[in-house]
Design a protein around this motif. Structure first.
Motif, PDB file in Angstrom:
ATOM      1  N   PHE A 143       0.832  -1.208   0.000  1.00 13.46           N
ATOM      2  CA  PHE A 143       0.000   0.000   0.000  1.00 13.46           C
ATOM      3  C   PHE A 143       0.866   1.256   0.000  1.00 13.46           C
ATOM      4  N   ARG A 144       1.889   1.246   0.827  1.00 15.29           N
ATOM      5  CA  ARG A 144       2.733   2.436   0.932  1.00 15.29           C
ATOM      6  C   ARG A 144       3.528   2.680  -0.340  1.00 15.29           C
ATOM      7  N   GLN A 145       3.981   1.605  -0.974  1.00 14.13           N
ATOM      8  CA  GLN A 145       4.849   1.739  -2.140  1.00 14.13           C
ATOM      9  C   GLN A 145       4.068   1.945  -3.437  1.00 14.13           C
ATOM     10  N   TYR A 146       2.909   1.271  -3.561  1.00 11.10           N
ATOM     11  CA  TYR A 146       2.198   1.274  -4.845  1.00 11.10           C
ATOM     12  C   TYR A 146       0.821   1.922  -4.801  1.00 11.10           C
ATOM     13  N   GLY A 147       0.355   2.299  -3.633  1.00 16.31           N
ATOM     14  CA  GLY A 147      -0.920   2.986  -3.558  1.00 16.31           C
ATOM     15  C   GLY A 147      -2.093   2.077  -3.221  1.00 16.31           C
ATOM     16  N   THR A 148      -3.243   2.714  -3.033  1.00 15.51           N
ATOM     17  CA  THR A 148      -4.436   2.015  -2.545  1.00 15.51           C
ATOM     18  C   THR A 148      -4.981   1.008  -3.542  1.00 15.51           C
ATOM     19  N   PHE A 149      -5.095   1.382  -4.800  1.00 14.73           N
ATOM     20  CA  PHE A 149      -5.719   0.497  -5.775  1.00 14.73           C
ATOM     21  C   PHE A 149      -4.892  -0.750  -6.029  1.00 14.73           C
ATOM     22  N   VAL A 150      -3.605  -0.577  -6.260  1.00 16.38           N
ATOM     23  CA  VAL A 150      -2.731  -1.735  -6.512  1.00 16.38           C
ATOM     24  C   VAL A 150      -2.641  -2.614  -5.271  1.00 16.38           C
ATOM     25  N   GLY A 151      -2.552  -1.982  -4.108  1.00 22.39           N
ATOM     26  CA  GLY A 151      -2.538  -2.757  -2.872  1.00 22.39           C
ATOM     27  C   GLY A 151      -3.805  -3.580  -2.724  1.00 22.39           C
ATOM     28  N   ALA A 152      -4.944  -2.992  -3.054  1.00 20.41           N
ATOM     29  CA  ALA A 152      -6.214  -3.715  -2.967  1.00 20.41           C
ATOM     30  C   ALA A 152      -6.252  -4.892  -3.937  1.00 20.41           C
ATOM     31  N   ALA A 153      -5.695  -4.691  -5.130  1.00 22.66           N
ATOM     32  CA  ALA A 153      -5.631  -5.792  -6.096  1.00 22.66           C
ATOM     33  C   ALA A 153      -4.805  -6.950  -5.546  1.00 22.66           C
ATOM     34  N   CYS A 154      -3.713  -6.627  -4.861  1.00 22.11           N
ATOM     35  CA  CYS A 154      -2.872  -7.670  -4.263  1.00 22.11           C
ATOM     36  C   CYS A 154      -3.610  -8.393  -3.139  1.00 22.11           C
ATOM     37  N   VAL A 155      -4.426  -7.663  -2.373  1.00 18.34           N
ATOM     38  CA  VAL A 155      -5.240  -8.299  -1.338  1.00 18.34           C
ATOM     39  C   VAL A 155      -6.214  -9.290  -1.979  1.00 18.34           C
ATOM     40  N   GLY A 156      -6.846  -8.883  -3.075  1.00 20.34           N
ATOM     41  CA  GLY A 156      -7.756  -9.779  -3.780  1.00 20.34           C
ATOM     42  C   GLY A 156      -7.061 -11.046  -4.238  1.00 20.34           C
ATOM     43  N   PHE A 157      -5.831 -10.910  -4.737  1.00 17.22           N
ATOM     44  CA  PHE A 157      -5.065 -12.060  -5.214  1.00 17.22           C
ATOM     45  C   PHE A 157      -4.702 -13.000  -4.069  1.00 17.22           C
ATOM     46  N   VAL A 158      -4.224 -12.464  -2.958  1.00 16.05           N
ATOM     47  CA  VAL A 158      -3.840 -13.294  -1.820  1.00 16.05           C
ATOM     48  C   VAL A 158      -5.075 -13.971  -1.222  1.00 16.05           C
ATOM     49  N   HIS A 159      -6.154 -13.227  -1.073  1.00 16.83           N
ATOM     50  CA  HIS A 159      -7.401 -13.789  -0.560  1.00 16.83           C
ATOM     51  C   HIS A 159      -7.870 -14.932  -1.459  1.00 16.83           C
ATOM     52  N   HIS A 160      -7.764 -14.738  -2.764  1.00 18.25           N
ATOM     53  CA  HIS A 160      -8.171 -15.761  -3.720  1.00 18.25           C
ATOM     54  C   HIS A 160      -7.420 -17.067  -3.479  1.00 18.25           C
ATOM     55  N   PHE A 210      -9.770  -1.877  -0.832  1.00 17.79           N
ATOM     56  CA  PHE A 210      -9.693  -0.517  -1.366  1.00 17.79           C
ATOM     57  C   PHE A 210     -10.424   0.455  -0.457  1.00 17.79           C
ATOM     58  N   CYS A 211     -11.638   0.078  -0.038  1.00 13.33           N
ATOM     59  CA  CYS A 211     -12.443   0.974   0.813  1.00 13.33           C
ATOM     60  C   CYS A 211     -11.798   1.176   2.175  1.00 13.33           C
ATOM     61  N   VAL A 212     -11.283   0.095   2.769  1.00 13.74           N
ATOM     62  CA  VAL A 212     -10.626   0.209   4.079  1.00 13.74           C
ATOM     63  C   VAL A 212      -9.418   1.121   3.996  1.00 13.74           C
ATOM     64  N   GLN A 213      -8.583   0.898   2.991  1.00 10.23           N
ATOM     65  CA  GLN A 213      -7.370   1.695   2.883  1.00 10.23           C
ATOM     66  C   GLN A 213      -7.681   3.141   2.528  1.00 10.23           C
ATOM     67  N   PHE A 214      -8.696   3.353   1.692  1.00  6.60           N
ATOM     68  CA  PHE A 214      -9.040   4.708   1.267  1.00  6.60           C
ATOM     69  C   PHE A 214      -9.632   5.519   2.410  1.00  6.60           C
ATOM     70  N   PHE A 215     -10.540   4.920   3.167  1.00 11.63           N
ATOM     71  CA  PHE A 215     -11.242   5.666   4.205  1.00 11.63           C
ATOM     72  C   PHE A 215     -10.532   5.664   5.550  1.00 11.63           C
ATOM     73  N   VAL A 216      -9.655   4.675   5.789  1.00 11.12           N
ATOM     74  CA  VAL A 216      -9.014   4.575   7.098  1.00 11.12           C
ATOM     75  C   VAL A 216      -7.510   4.369   7.008  1.00 11.12           C
ATOM     76  N   GLY A 217      -7.080   3.333   6.336  1.00  9.42           N
ATOM     77  CA  GLY A 217      -5.679   2.912   6.374  1.00  9.42           C
ATOM     78  C   GLY A 217      -4.675   3.962   5.971  1.00  9.42           C
TER      79      GLY A 217
END
Length: 382
Positions: A143-160, A210-217
């Motif tokens: 998240f810190r290095q690549y931003g909220t959207f890319v970080g969220a995509a990585c979360v989706g991949f790991v969760h998958h 994405f929503c968690v990181q955008f609104f809080v993280g």
């Protein structure tokens, strides 16, 4: 409750070995020894224990550091669950049975809610899986290095990866039963609907992250703290918007592929491939960078790292127990009449999940003071 027993759900319940007519009420408790088979209480205990530990850790982290991100992930998943699940369980009650017939039925577990529709472990699996995926990506500093959207995509991949290990095993062990004729479930990837493989396993957690990181993280990463009122409304918004995102992200497949199962399957697969390609590149590159620049490591979550291993070990045992019947299956169905999942896809997901967890262990351990909360320290401070 007879008036809630739709024909489709009654049929699925019968195939799972229980009667919809006899399924408890709002709450029901049964002996774990009376379940369909021994794998059900093992799964239930693993998931529920993990979710409880994640909640305790999230509360302790908030109290000690002011970081509410984990708690918002945990509670945000429940907000999403209680928006989505009742609609899926009782389409008749919401007047949408013409559009959404019963898609599946869970087997009965030790602790049940909503007339046999909602086992406790299903409530628990949302925050457990989401926390594991989110925290693995966060520990790698994506998240810190690549931003909220890319970080969220990585979360989706790991969760998958973590979720599909479970998803491809459940039907064979009678944890749940899918409605084969429901068009929303089409097409199937062996015993699992492709929409579940893509939307629920990857796109939903991406939307939530994405929503968690955008609104809080991202605000907490910048040093901001939130009051209780602020956290409450932000958590509710996270749950609501994550639900909206779960409609928007798969829209290309659901809209363009409306008249063709083949087109819908192709677009679903393309979305998953793109998501996976981006995540693999980013996660591997970030791991390499952190190995060479240890000072950039943001923080650690030992509970997530170790409980990820527990989860993977339990799922490996359950898969090994299912293998004899899997290999003896004919035309994708076991001798007992249960559909089998895709073993080889599950193996790939095991490899990815193990690699992600290993990555969090192989980063040099330097981090800011007070950033690491071990399970023992977290529970002691609860």
């Amino acid at each position: 409750m007879s008036d809630l027993c739709s024909p489709t759900f009654e049929d699925l319940a019968t195939r799972l070995g229980f009667s919809c007519e006899e399924a408890g009420g709002i709450f029901e408790l049964r002996s774990p020894l009376a379940l369909e088979n021994w794998t059900l209480p093992v799964l239930e205990a693993t998931i529920v224990l993990g979710a409880v530990l994640m909640l305790v850790h999230a509360i302790v982290r908030l109290r000690r550091t002011g970081d509410a991100t984990n708690l918002v992930v945990w509670l945000g998943t429940l907000a999403f669950l209680f928006i989505i699940e009742p609609l899926l369980y009782f389409p008749d009650a919401f007047g949408v049975e013409e559009y959404i017939d019963t898609m599946f039925a869970h087997n009965v577990f030790t602790v049940e809610f909503m007339w046999g529709r909602l086992p406790l472990y299903i409530i628990a699996i949302y925050p457990l899986m989401a926390t594991i995926a989110f925290e693995i990506v966060r520990m790698l500093g994506v998240f810190r290095q690549y931003g909220t959207f890319v970080g969220a995509a990585c979360v989706g991949f790991v969760h998958h990866a973590f979720y599909e290990i479970f998803d491809h095993l459940g039907p064979q062990l009678r944890w749940w039963e899918w409605s084969l004729d429901n068009p929303i479930n089409q097409p199937f990837f062996d015993s699992v609907p492709l929409p579940s493989v893509v939307v629920f396993a990857a796109l939903w957690p991406m939307s939530l992250a994405f929503c968690v990181q955008f609104f809080v993280g991202r605000h907490i990463d910048a040093g901001r703290t939130f009051s209780g009122v602020e956290l409450t409304w932000r958590t509710i918004v996270v749950g609501l918007l994550a639900s909206v995102g779960t409609v928007i992200l798969p829209a290309p497949a659901t809209v363009i592929g409306m008249g063709s199962t083949t087109v819908r399957a192709t677009i679903y697969a393309a979305e998953l491939v793109i998501l996976s390609a981006v995540a693999i590149y980013v996660l591997s590159r970030q791991w390499t960078r952190l190995r060479s620049t240890p000072a950039d490591r943001p923080y650690s979550n030992n509970l997530v790292r170790w409980y990820s291993i527990v989860y993977l070990a339990v799922m490996a045992v359950l898969w090994f127990a299912a293998l004899p019947d899997w290999f003896a299956a004919v035309d994708g169905v076991t001798e007992a009449g249960d559909p089998i999942g895709n073993l080889w896809y599950a193996v790939v997901c095991f490899v990815i999940a193990i690699a992600c967890v290993t990555a969090t262990f192989t980063i040099p351990r330097s981090q800011p003071a007070g950033a690491d909360e071990t399970p023992s320290r977290a529970l002691a401070g609860a």
